[in-house]
Design a protein around this motif. Structure first.
Motif, short mmCIF file in Angstrom:
data_model
loop_
_atom_site.label_atom_id
_atom_site.label_comp_id
_atom_site.label_asym_id
_atom_site.label_seq_id
_atom_site.Cartn_x
_atom_site.Cartn_y
_atom_site.Cartn_z
N ASP A 215 5.96 -5.25 6.65
CA ASP A 215 5.78 -4.31 7.76
C ASP A 215 4.63 -4.72 8.68
OD1 ASP A 215 7.77 -2.28 6.77
OD2 ASP A 215 6.38 -2.30 5.07
N MET A 216 3.58 -5.23 8.08
CA MET A 216 2.41 -5.64 8.87
C MET A 216 2.18 -7.14 8.63
SD MET A 216 -0.19 -2.39 8.48
CE MET A 216 0.01 -2.13 6.73
N ILE A 217 2.63 -7.94 9.59
CA ILE A 217 2.52 -9.41 9.49
C ILE A 217 1.19 -9.81 10.13
CG2 ILE A 217 3.56 -11.62 10.10
CD1 ILE A 217 6.24 -10.03 10.36
N TRP A 218 0.26 -10.24 9.30
CA TRP A 218 -1.10 -10.48 9.80
C TRP A 218 -1.43 -11.97 9.95
CZ3 TRP A 218 -5.02 -6.50 7.33
CH2 TRP A 218 -4.73 -5.22 7.85
N GLY A 219 -0.61 -12.86 9.47
CA GLY A 219 -0.93 -14.27 9.61
C GLY A 219 -2.11 -14.67 8.76
N SER A 220 -2.73 -15.78 9.14
CA SER A 220 -3.78 -16.35 8.29
C SER A 220 -5.19 -16.05 8.76
CB SER A 220 -3.61 -17.87 8.23
OG SER A 220 -3.65 -18.43 9.53
N THR A 221 -5.36 -15.38 9.91
CA THR A 221 -6.71 -15.15 10.41
C THR A 221 -7.43 -14.03 9.65
OG1 THR A 221 -6.05 -15.92 12.59
CG2 THR A 221 -8.08 -14.65 12.46
N THR B 254 6.88 9.81 -0.73
CA THR B 254 6.13 8.55 -0.90
C THR B 254 6.20 7.75 0.39
OG1 THR B 254 6.59 8.49 -3.27
CG2 THR B 254 5.93 6.42 -2.21
N VAL B 255 5.07 7.34 0.90
CA VAL B 255 5.00 6.45 2.06
C VAL B 255 4.42 5.13 1.59
CG1 VAL B 255 4.83 8.26 3.81
CG2 VAL B 255 2.76 7.39 2.74
N SER B 256 4.96 4.03 2.14
CA SER B 256 4.46 2.71 1.74
C SER B 256 4.65 1.71 2.87
CB SER B 256 5.16 2.21 0.47
OG SER B 256 6.53 1.96 0.74
N ALA B 257 3.95 0.62 2.79
CA ALA B 257 4.09 -0.50 3.73
C ALA B 257 3.60 -1.76 3.04
CB ALA B 257 3.32 -0.25 5.01
N ILE C 113 0.87 -1.17 0.00
CA ILE C 113 0.00 0.00 0.00
C ILE C 113 0.91 1.22 0.00
CG2 ILE C 113 -1.82 1.25 1.21
CD1 ILE C 113 -1.20 -2.35 2.13
N SER C 114 0.70 2.14 -0.94
CA SER C 114 1.56 3.31 -1.03
C SER C 114 0.75 4.54 -1.40
CB SER C 114 2.68 3.08 -2.06
OG SER C 114 2.13 2.83 -3.34
N HIS D 60 6.55 5.26 9.87
CA HIS D 60 6.09 6.65 9.72
C HIS D 60 7.20 7.49 9.11
CE1 HIS D 60 8.35 7.24 13.50
NE2 HIS D 60 8.42 8.52 13.12
N VAL D 61 6.74 8.51 8.37
CA VAL D 61 7.64 9.45 7.70
C VAL D 61 7.25 10.86 8.14
CG1 VAL D 61 8.41 10.38 5.49
CG2 VAL D 61 7.92 7.92 5.72
#
Length: 763
Positions: free
Chosen positions: A143-149, A129-132, A81-82, A118-119
């Motif tokens: 950056d955001m490890i959400w797993g399988s749920t 440009t900000v992204s993750a 996402i950017s 954060h920037v």
């Protein structure tokens, strides 16, 4: 991999010019406030850097912008996402990509990281440009490890820091970046991409199953780490373990496509644990019937209780195989035999049970029972603590009353005793290196056709294969090597036994058995011993020798054919009979011994190769065939090949019947046994009664009970060569031991006859 292409997923949010009613100022969920009509938000149609963009006045500590559409997050998928942002006036804020994790039922999945790096905006008009990246797996760069749920996310950005600043935001971009992590050329999937976390604590069962489902024929990779699995896991695809797994003892890991011991060793990182987990799976899944150890050695310092390892089955009858590996028993106190003595009472009315057993709780199933009047290889089959009883594998021949018994529990590398029944189990090309520390195999209490083939049982401490019940019914032992730990000892000092049998119909074929106390102690009937070589000699001149095979039942219906029987003998007893005296039952019979090589070296003259030892009076031989064998003694003669050990009781020679003892070769045996036996007799002086001695030749030194042939060889004459043409009559069972035959003529005469006699009657 690009899900937008391969699966048609809609990832990209709409442009701001299409309206702000789908852009939330909260979490992006249905019903949340939007920026439509918000006085602090406006669409700018012609920014010099962005074209159309959104302009926001920051009025909250965390000013949120979320697309209200659900961006799907599939297992193994990674999204970037950017947004491009620039400050226009007022205070300069911080900017970061942010999201809201949505699960089943549109619930919020809490406890996950929902913001990216954060920037801080440094100046007005500069485009930043900000992204993750958000994804299921714990990979570098995510950056955001959400797993399988989580099933989807509401994505956008947050403005944090000082309020009062004005910023412009270009259209939000959401892109599938999965190919950066999972190149499509790779033929594997990584469990980390499906939410697995190798911290040794997090339950990864769902992630493992998701990775397996996504693999679709590719290999599943378990990356570096320790992965906890709190329940059963079955892989339908091949698995490669770089990391390891841990799981509760009663939970199973089933590797259906690469089911072998090395895979389990890679999975668990411990050879013994890996073997146990593989065995669990072997007994619980129908899609594999063999565990291939792939030549691996397992070093063990304690017995492997297979029943306890499986954990959920007391009986099993499907064919299962353990093959191609080695167990190495190292020195440990865990192999020490447990020895207890207890007073108990025995009665022939319940002839396989001890009652009133003192401290019965200390008696272990599988213990060898010893005491006065107890035969060889009697084991504890079960224990009833409440009733203070012990059930035995065999009756006791002379133990009526109360006495102190000794119970010895040997320790086995593979112990199956916990199964009430186990059938069709196979050990194939397995080396049991007992090393004088452990015994080999203990069978289940009951079962059919346990098969041991092409295996080595090397230096068992006490026993090679032990049956404590009827788990040996139909047992097959083929082409195995039994190598004793007692080889340096004198033959009479050896106590180890290669195997014992309690039930019927075993096939013991083509084995090599070296210097045990006994090769086999065999009860039951219908046994076949063929092609084996067992030898039990030592370096002691005129040494004592023990039985190789000991049959412990009278009517055995068994054959010993084509074996090499070296410095040992076949013993035939009825020691497992609570009333061993003959009483309208089948006596000794049904044994065929043919085409064997019997050898003895440096033995005493009284050594014999075939010995019957009755444990009660009144018995006899009824049906026995000994033919085509070679009996050879080296370095000294023996008296004869056969013998009755009458130390307890003898045989009733008046009831012997149906004995065939023919065609055998004797080398260095003083007396040669035959039945029927034809002897020449020459009477050199006139006599009316000729006495013919058959004692040296009748089986077991029995009686001369019948004459089946009489031929004069040359002229029978009297006096000075007067011919006698009369026939004599015969009198059988003559002499003190009834092993002579008298020929009585009408008148005194002399000459030579060929006389054929038998030790038996046909019926």
């Amino acid at each position: 991999m690009n899900k937008a292409i391969t699966e048609g997923l809609v990832l990209m949010p709409p442009k701001f010019e299409n309206g702000l009613d789908v852009w939330s100022s909260q979490d992006g969920t249905l019903g949340s406030d939007t920026y439509e009509g918000d006085p602090n938000a406006a669409f700018v149609p012609a920014d010099q850097d962005f074209g159309g963009c959104l302009e926001l006045l920051k009025t909250q500590d965390t000013q949120k912008l979320r697309w209200m559409g659900q961006s799907p997050l599939l297992p193994g998928c990674y999204l970037r996402i950017s947004a491009r942002v620039k400050a226009m006036s007022g205070n300069l804020p911080d900017v970061q990509i942010a999201g809201w994790a949505g699960g089943a039922g549109d619930t919020h999945v809490t406890g996950l990281p929902e913001t990216g790096p954060h920037v801080t905006l440094q100046s007005y008009g500069d485009v930043v440009t900000v992204s993750a990246i958000v994804g299921t797996g714990a990979r570098n760069g995510v950056d955001m490890i959400w797993g399988s749920t989580p099933l989807y996310g509401h994505f956008g950005l947050d403005l944090t820091g000082l309020n009062g600043g004005v910023v412009r935001i270009d259209d939000l971009q959401i892109e599938d970046m999965t190919s950066l992590f999972l190149r499509t050329m790779m033929d594997w999937v990584d469990v980390r991409d499906y939410g697995a976390i190798g911290d040794g604590v997090t339950d990864n069962r769902a992630a493992f199953e998701a990775a397996d489902a996504a693999a679709n024929g590719r290999e599943v990779l378990v990356s570096e780490g320790v992965y906890f699995l709190n329940d059963h896991v079955t892989f339908e695809n091949s698995v490669r373990f770089v990391g390891t797994v841990i799981m509760p003892q009663d939970k199973r890991l089933s590797l259906t496509k690469n089911f072998d011991l090395p895979a389990y060793i890679d999975a668990f990182g411990d050879e013994l644990l890996a073997f146990k987990k593989a065995v669990q799976s072997l007994f619980n899944f129908s899609d594999h019937e063999s565990l291939d150890m792939k030549g691996r050695q397992i070093t063990i310092d304690e017995p492997i209780d297979i029943h306890a390892t499986v954990g959920n089955k007391d009986s099993y009858a499907n064919r299962r195989v353990i093959q191609n590996g080695q167990f190495d028993a190292v020195d440990s106190a865990n192999w020490n035999s447990d020895v207890f003595t207890s007073q108990a009472t025995y009665s022939t009315s319940n002839n396989k049970q001890l009652t009133g057993v003192i401290n019965v709780a200390q008696i272990q199933v599988g213990s060898l029972v010893q005491g006065s009047g107890v035969g060889r290889e009697v084991y504890v089959e079960s224990v009833n603590i409440g009733a203070q009883t012990v059930n035995l594998s065999h009756p006791l021949y002379d133990a009526v009353g109360t006495q102190v018994f000794t119970f010895t529990r040997f320790k086995y590398i593979l112990d199956f005793h916990g199964f009430s029944s186990l059938s069709r189990f196979v050990l194939d090309e397995v080396d049991l290196k007992c090393n004088g520390n452990a015994s080999g195999i203990m069978l289940a209490k009951n079962g059919l056709i346990f098969h041991v083939r092409d295996c080595f049982l090397t230096k068992p401490k006490d026993r090679g294969i032990t049956s404590i019940g009827t788990g040996c019914q139909g047992m097959l032992v083929d082409r195995c090597q039994f190598l004793s730990n007692e080889q340096p000892l004198r033959a009479q000092d050896r106590r180890s036994i290669a195997l014992n049998v309690n039930a019927n119909d075993t096939k013991i074929r083509d084995n090599r058995v070296v210097k045990f106390g006994h090769f086999a102690v065999v009860h039951g009937a219908g046994h076949i011993f063929t092609g084996n070589h067992w030898f039990q000699g030592d370096n002691e001149p005129n040494g004592l020798v023990q039985a190789g095979i000991a049959f412990t039942q009278t009517n055995v219906k068994s054959t010993v054919t084509g074996n090499y029987i070296d410095n040992s003998f076949i013993e035939w007893t009825n020691e497992h009979d609570s009333e061993p005296g003959f009483s309208n039952e089948s006596s000794f019979g049904g044994l065929t011994v043919n085409s064997n090589i019997f050898t003895a070296n440096d033995v005493a003259p009284w050594f014999n190769w075939i010995v019957i030892k009755p444990y009660g009076s009144g018995h006899f031989v009824s049906g026995m065939n000994v033919s085509g064998n070679t009996f050879k003694s080296l370095n000294g003669n023996i008296d004869r090949a056969d013998y009755v050990d009458d130390s307890i009781a003898g045989l009733d020679f008046g009831r012997m019947r149906n004995i065939v003892w023919l065609g055998n070769i004797y080398i260095a045996a003083t007396n040669q046994t035959h039945n029927p036996v034809t002897l020449p007799h020459t009477q050199v002086t006139d006599a009316k009664t000729w006495d013919v001695d058959f004692s040296a030749h009748l089986p077991f030194e029995g009686r001369a009970r019948r004459v089946t042939g009489l031929v004069a060889e040359g002229q029978i004459s009297k006096g000075l060569n007067t011919q006698v043409i009369d026939m004599p009559f015969v009198s059988v069972e003559q002499g003190a031991n009834k092993n002579h035959i008298h020929l009585t003529w009408a008148e005194a005469c002399k000459g030579t006859v060929q006389l054929t006699a038998r030790v038996d009657n046909p019926i």
